[in-house]
Design a protein around this motif. Structure first.
Motif, PDB file in Angstrom:
ATOM      1  N   ALA A  18      51.143  79.673  48.475  1.00 27.60           N
ATOM      2  CA  ALA A  18      50.476  79.577  49.753  1.00 27.60           C
ATOM      3  C   ALA A  18      49.130  79.064  49.606  1.00 27.60           C
ATOM      4  CB  ALA A  18      50.597  81.037  50.463  1.00 27.60           C
ATOM      5  N   ARG A  19      48.203  79.483  48.500  1.00 29.66           N
ATOM      6  CA  ARG A  19      46.949  79.146  48.277  1.00 29.66           C
ATOM      7  C   ARG A  19      46.918  77.668  48.114  1.00 29.66           C
ATOM      8  NH1 ARG A  19      46.839  78.304  42.769  1.00 29.66           N
ATOM      9  NH2 ARG A  19      48.334  79.297  41.685  1.00 29.66           N
ATOM     10  N   LEU A  20      48.080  76.935  47.865  1.00 25.44           N
ATOM     11  CA  LEU A  20      47.772  75.408  47.845  1.00 25.44           C
ATOM     12  C   LEU A  20      48.467  74.773  49.272  1.00 25.44           C
ATOM     13  CD1 LEU A  20      49.042  74.734  44.395  1.00 25.44           C
ATOM     14  CD2 LEU A  20      46.955  74.658  45.182  1.00 25.44           C
ATOM     15  N   LEU A  21      49.476  75.471  49.702  1.00 22.89           N
ATOM     16  CA  LEU A  21      50.104  75.022  50.900  1.00 22.89           C
ATOM     17  C   LEU A  21      49.202  75.151  52.155  1.00 22.89           C
ATOM     18  CD1 LEU A  21      52.495  73.355  52.274  1.00 22.89           C
ATOM     19  CD2 LEU A  21      53.528  75.673  52.556  1.00 22.89           C
ATOM     20  N   ASN A  22      48.549  76.257  52.281  1.00 24.48           N
ATOM     21  CA  ASN A  22      47.815  76.406  53.513  1.00 24.48           C
ATOM     22  C   ASN A  22      46.547  75.584  53.624  1.00 24.48           C
ATOM     23  OD1 ASN A  22      49.615  78.443  54.499  1.00 24.48           O
ATOM     24  ND2 ASN A  22      48.615  80.070  53.654  1.00 24.48           N
ATOM     25  N   PRO A  23      45.833  75.332  52.600  1.00 25.32           N
ATOM     26  CA  PRO A  23      44.974  74.662  52.637  1.00 25.32           C
ATOM     27  C   PRO A  23      45.061  72.987  52.871  1.00 25.32           C
ATOM     28  CG  PRO A  23      44.467  75.773  50.735  1.00 25.32           C
ATOM     29  CD  PRO A  23      45.677  76.115  51.285  1.00 25.32           C
ATOM     30  N   ALA A  24      46.327  72.667  52.394  1.00 26.89           N
ATOM     31  CA  ALA A  24      46.984  71.191  52.581  1.00 26.89           C
ATOM     32  C   ALA A  24      47.064  71.127  54.084  1.00 26.89           C
ATOM     33  CB  ALA A  24      48.125  71.004  51.723  1.00 26.89           C
ATOM     34  N   LEU A  25      47.758  72.147  54.687  1.00 25.65           N
ATOM     35  CA  LEU A  25      48.149  72.010  56.097  1.00 25.65           C
ATOM     36  C   LEU A  25      46.712  71.880  57.123  1.00 25.65           C
ATOM     37  CD1 LEU A  25      51.189  74.512  56.136  1.00 25.65           C
ATOM     38  CD2 LEU A  25      51.258  71.834  56.289  1.00 25.65           C
ATOM     39  N   VAL A  26      45.700  72.664  56.559  1.00 24.65           N
ATOM     40  CA  VAL A  26      44.509  72.559  57.410  1.00 24.65           C
ATOM     41  C   VAL A  26      43.857  71.246  57.289  1.00 24.65           C
ATOM     42  CG1 VAL A  26      42.157  73.580  57.441  1.00 24.65           C
ATOM     43  CG2 VAL A  26      44.158  75.224  57.299  1.00 24.65           C
ATOM     44  N   LEU A  27      43.841  70.915  56.218  1.00 25.46           N
ATOM     45  CA  LEU A  27      43.317  69.412  55.829  1.00 25.46           C
ATOM     46  C   LEU A  27      44.280  68.236  56.570  1.00 25.46           C
ATOM     47  CD1 LEU A  27      42.401  69.569  52.044  1.00 25.46           C
ATOM     48  CD2 LEU A  27      40.846  69.569  54.169  1.00 25.46           C
ATOM     49  N   ALA A  28      45.477  68.497  56.634  1.00 23.98           N
ATOM     50  CA  ALA A  28      46.285  67.441  57.604  1.00 23.98           C
ATOM     51  C   ALA A  28      45.796  67.323  58.726  1.00 23.98           C
ATOM     52  CB  ALA A  28      47.716  67.732  57.293  1.00 23.98           C
ATOM     53  N   VAL A  29      45.667  68.635  59.284  1.00 29.80           N
ATOM     54  CA  VAL A  29      45.423  68.885  60.859  1.00 29.80           C
ATOM     55  C   VAL A  29      44.065  68.374  61.158  1.00 29.80           C
ATOM     56  CG1 VAL A  29      44.987  70.555  62.564  1.00 29.80           C
ATOM     57  CG2 VAL A  29      46.897  70.753  61.230  1.00 29.80           C
ATOM     58  N   ILE A  30      42.977  68.561  60.231  1.00 30.19           N
ATOM     59  CA  ILE A  30      41.796  67.910  60.368  1.00 30.19           C
ATOM     60  C   ILE A  30      41.713  66.545  60.546  1.00 30.19           C
ATOM     61  CG2 ILE A  30      39.485  67.818  59.460  1.00 30.19           C
ATOM     62  CD1 ILE A  30      39.849  70.830  58.497  1.00 30.19           C
ATOM     63  N   SER A  31      42.596  65.816  59.315  1.00 29.88           N
ATOM     64  CA  SER A  31      42.529  64.539  59.349  1.00 29.88           C
ATOM     65  C   SER A  31      43.197  64.028  60.693  1.00 29.88           C
ATOM     66  CB  SER A  31      43.353  64.161  58.094  1.00 29.88           C
ATOM     67  OG  SER A  31      43.284  62.512  57.636  1.00 29.88           O
ATOM     68  N   ALA A  32      44.237  64.446  61.196  1.00 24.07           N
ATOM     69  CA  ALA A  32      44.818  64.233  62.459  1.00 24.07           C
ATOM     70  C   ALA A  32      44.070  64.135  63.469  1.00 24.07           C
ATOM     71  CB  ALA A  32      46.195  65.084  62.545  1.00 24.07           C
ATOM     72  N   PHE A 107      34.291  60.212  55.877  1.00 24.01           N
ATOM     73  CA  PHE A 107      34.538  61.807  55.879  1.00 24.01           C
ATOM     74  C   PHE A 107      35.910  61.918  55.780  1.00 24.01           C
ATOM     75  CE2 PHE A 107      35.134  65.590  58.346  1.00 24.01           C
ATOM     76  CZ  PHE A 107      34.468  66.628  57.300  1.00 24.01           C
ATOM     77  N   ASP A 108      36.608  61.299  56.783  1.00 29.06           N
ATOM     78  CA  ASP A 108      38.313  61.423  56.745  1.00 29.06           C
ATOM     79  C   ASP A 108      38.869  61.101  55.414  1.00 29.06           C
ATOM     80  OD1 ASP A 108      40.816  61.860  58.128  1.00 29.06           O
ATOM     81  OD2 ASP A 108      40.831  59.686  57.998  1.00 29.06           O
ATOM     82  N   LYS A 109      38.252  60.022  54.931  1.00 27.04           N
ATOM     83  CA  LYS A 109      38.891  59.331  53.833  1.00 27.04           C
ATOM     84  C   LYS A 109      38.662  60.637  52.608  1.00 27.04           C
ATOM     85  CE  LYS A 109      40.627  56.941  56.045  1.00 27.04           C
ATOM     86  NZ  LYS A 109      41.926  57.223  56.410  1.00 27.04           N
ATOM     87  N   ALA A 110      37.557  61.198  52.579  1.00 28.64           N
ATOM     88  CA  ALA A 110      37.502  62.298  51.498  1.00 28.64           C
ATOM     89  C   ALA A 110      38.233  63.357  51.767  1.00 28.64           C
ATOM     90  CB  ALA A 110      35.929  62.828  51.625  1.00 28.64           C
ATOM     91  N   ILE A 111      38.425  63.808  52.977  1.00 34.12           N
ATOM     92  CA  ILE A 111      39.463  64.957  53.335  1.00 34.12           C
ATOM     93  C   ILE A 111      40.808  64.447  52.797  1.00 34.12           C
ATOM     94  CG2 ILE A 111      40.829  65.763  55.177  1.00 34.12           C
ATOM     95  CD1 ILE A 111      38.056  66.058  56.732  1.00 34.12           C
ATOM     96  N   GLU A 112      41.177  63.247  52.942  1.00 36.08           N
ATOM     97  CA  GLU A 112      42.542  62.914  52.536  1.00 36.08           C
ATOM     98  C   GLU A 112      42.670  62.505  51.051  1.00 36.08           C
ATOM     99  OE1 GLU A 112      44.160  60.144  56.351  1.00 36.08           O
ATOM    100  OE2 GLU A 112      42.825  59.126  55.095  1.00 36.08           O
ATOM    101  N   LEU A 113      41.596  62.438  50.371  1.00 34.14           N
ATOM    102  CA  LEU A 113      41.674  62.425  48.945  1.00 34.14           C
ATOM    103  C   LEU A 113      41.893  63.726  48.313  1.00 34.14           C
ATOM    104  CD1 LEU A 113      39.018  59.868  47.936  1.00 34.14           C
ATOM    105  CD2 LEU A 113      41.353  59.671  47.409  1.00 34.14           C
ATOM    106  N   VAL A 114      41.237  64.812  49.052  1.00 38.04           N
ATOM    107  CA  VAL A 114      41.228  66.180  48.835  1.00 38.04           C
ATOM    108  C   VAL A 114      42.985  66.530  48.909  1.00 38.04           C
ATOM    109  CG1 VAL A 114      40.825  68.355  49.008  1.00 38.04           C
ATOM    110  CG2 VAL A 114      38.973  66.733  49.098  1.00 38.04           C
ATOM    111  N   LEU A 115      43.345  66.227  50.091  1.00 41.27           N
ATOM    112  CA  LEU A 115      44.610  66.334  50.376  1.00 41.27           C
ATOM    113  C   LEU A 115      45.796  65.807  49.699  1.00 41.27           C
ATOM    114  CD1 LEU A 115      46.832  67.460  52.401  1.00 41.27           C
ATOM    115  CD2 LEU A 115      46.623  65.376  53.702  1.00 41.27           C
TER     116      LEU A 115
END
Length: 126
Positions: A18-32, A107-115
């Protein structure tokens, strides 16, 4: 360091932490949200429709993963999707398309790179 293993999320053979999945989900929503904003407020209709569709894919995939509907499939194809979005943006920026070099786009692309990085790390757990 210690005692207890990290909580995990069921739904596939090698359980996702969950420590990996939850941040990934948050980043996906922010990018959306960023794609929706850029698509509607900056480009407008009809030019912003592709960005709105990208946002809907991010939101739909996030919802499917949260609902545990074919989670392993969504987690498997997510890195390819994020990579495709990044490549298409890079190609657009290379030809100097309007608004691809705005600060919000970077900024969005930086988020997507982390994602993308999180998604690739999660592949170890499949």
């Amino acid at each position: 360091m210690g005692g207890q293993p990290a909580p995990s999320v069921p739904g596939q053979k090698g359980r996702l932490p969950a420590r990996l999945l939850n941040p990934a989900l948050v980043l996906a929503v922010i990018s959306a949200i960023l794609h929706l904003y850029i698509g509607v407020a900056i480009y407008g209709i009809p030019l912003g429709v592709p960005l709105i569709l990208i946002a809907l894919v991010y939101l739909g995939g996030t919802g499917m993963i949260m609902a545990n509907y074919r989670r392993s499939l969504w987690v498997k194809i997510a890195p390819a999707w994020v990579s495709l979005v990044l490549i298409l943006w890079a190609l657009s920026a290379a030809v100097n398309a309007v608004h691809t070099r705005d600060l919000l786009s970077y900024f969005d692309k930086a988020i997507e790179l982390v994602l993308l990085g999180l998604l690739l790390v999660m592949r170890r757990f499949r």
